[in-house]
Enzyme design. Structure first.
Site, mmCIF file in Angstrom:
data_model
loop_
_atom_site.group_PDB
_atom_site.id
_atom_site.type_symbol
_atom_site.label_atom_id
_atom_site.label_comp_id
_atom_site.label_asym_id
_atom_site.label_seq_id
_atom_site.Cartn_x
_atom_site.Cartn_y
_atom_site.Cartn_z
ATOM 1 N N ASP A 35 0.920 -1.113 0.176
ATOM 2 C CA ASP A 35 -0.130 -0.146 -0.125
ATOM 3 C C ASP A 35 0.895 1.406 0.069
ATOM 4 O O ASP A 35 2.054 1.338 0.259
ATOM 5 C CB ASP A 35 -1.044 0.107 1.297
ATOM 6 C CG ASP A 35 -2.191 -0.717 1.124
ATOM 7 O OD1 ASP A 35 -2.479 -1.012 -0.204
ATOM 8 O OD2 ASP A 35 -2.881 -0.941 1.768
ATOM 9 N N LYS A 57 -3.406 3.211 -2.227
ATOM 10 C CA LYS A 57 -4.819 3.645 -2.410
ATOM 11 C C LYS A 57 -4.988 4.759 -1.439
ATOM 12 O O LYS A 57 -4.737 4.808 -0.310
ATOM 13 C CB LYS A 57 -5.929 2.648 -1.789
ATOM 14 C CG LYS A 57 -5.808 1.423 -2.532
ATOM 15 C CD LYS A 57 -6.531 0.214 -1.978
ATOM 16 C CE LYS A 57 -8.094 0.622 -2.254
ATOM 17 N NZ LYS A 57 -9.044 -0.464 -1.784
ATOM 18 N N MET A 169 -9.226 9.454 8.190
ATOM 19 C CA MET A 169 -9.624 10.102 7.027
ATOM 20 C C MET A 169 -10.563 11.013 7.059
ATOM 21 O O MET A 169 -11.684 11.081 6.474
ATOM 22 C CB MET A 169 -9.979 8.863 6.102
ATOM 23 C CG MET A 169 -8.882 7.770 5.793
ATOM 24 S SD MET A 169 -9.728 6.286 5.191
ATOM 25 C CE MET A 169 -10.366 5.402 6.570
#
Length: 248
Positions: A35, A57, A169
């Site tokens: 990742d 991502k 996030m």
């Protein structure tokens, strides 16, 4: 020869926070699907002949589709390879590890979980902030500010839970999150922190209040963790000199 997949948590950033089991798993892999949030230095534990595929991502950026990652894991394992799916933090904490494990099980591929240190606890801890503390917070809630399919947490209800809020996030949605927490009863002067690039040399951290959180976070690039609650008052500035700034 039967292949297998290792779902490996690489920790919050600092490669010294890798677990011993993660180091062994990375070293055992023929292929590593890595990742974007995994620090490059983690790959020093890989074999020299291992193949590395970047499957980054990131919110708001061009990302590798999850379906492609899942198909690639299964295909490589069926060819007899040991595959390490290396993720930042912990694979089961907003890392889609559960989805990937379910896909492996459906395909009859052996899968192993290698837990990692999640940024939700490591980022506050690096500043001396305990997410739980007797007399201040009897628990903590880990929640994503980026809901799938446009869904969002019930921020008003979370505001009244009396627990520390650790938000992953959430930078891009502060204009929505802060008013809804205020509407749920959290005072504007509730202590808050924004911590970006946690545990890395270029870490940025800002101590502020809920009401000033959007201003404090302006210009901060993710990945970042937001912490809201009385425990933020316990931040130890001396523990991470030069990294903590008080919001104006």
């Amino acid at each position: 020869m039967a292949g297998r997949v290792l779902l490996v948590g690489a920790g919050p950033g600092d490669p010294e926070l890798l677990t011993l089991k993660a180091v062994r798993a990375i070293g055992a892999a023929d292929w590593l699907l890595v990742d974007d949030l995994v620090d490059e230095r983690v790959l020093a534990h890989a074999r020299s002949d291992a193949r590395v595929v970047r499957v980054g991502k990131r919110g708001g950026c061009r990302s590798t589709p999850q379906a492609f990652i899942t198909r690639l894991m299964i295909r490589l394992a069926r060819r007899g390879h040991v595959v390490a799916r290396v993720k930042g933090g912990d694979p089961f904490m907003f890392g889609r590890g559960g989805e990937e494990l379910a896909a492996l099980q459906a395909a009859g591929i052996p899968g192993e979980i290698v837990p990692g240190v999640t940024a939700g606890t490591a980022a506050p801890a690096a500043l001396g902030i305990p997410v739980t503390h007797r007399g201040l917070a009897r628990g903590a809630i880990f929640v994503t500010g980026h809901g799938a399919g446009g869904e969002a947490p019930d921020w008003e209800r979370l505001a009244g839970c009396g627990l520390t809020l650790v938000i992953y996030m959430g930078l891009a949605r502060l204009a929505e999150i802060v008013p809804r927490l205020r509407a749920g009863g959290l005072p504007a002067d509730t202590p808050a922190a924004v911590i970006a690039r946690a545990t890395l040399p270029d870490e940025r951290a800002m101590l502020t209040t809920l009401g000033d959180l959007p201003v404090a976070a302006a210009g901060v690039a993710g990945p970042a963790i937001l912490v809201v609650g009385e425990v933020v008052r316990l931040a130890d500035r001396a523990r991470v000199p030069g990294r903590v700034a008080e919001a104006a």
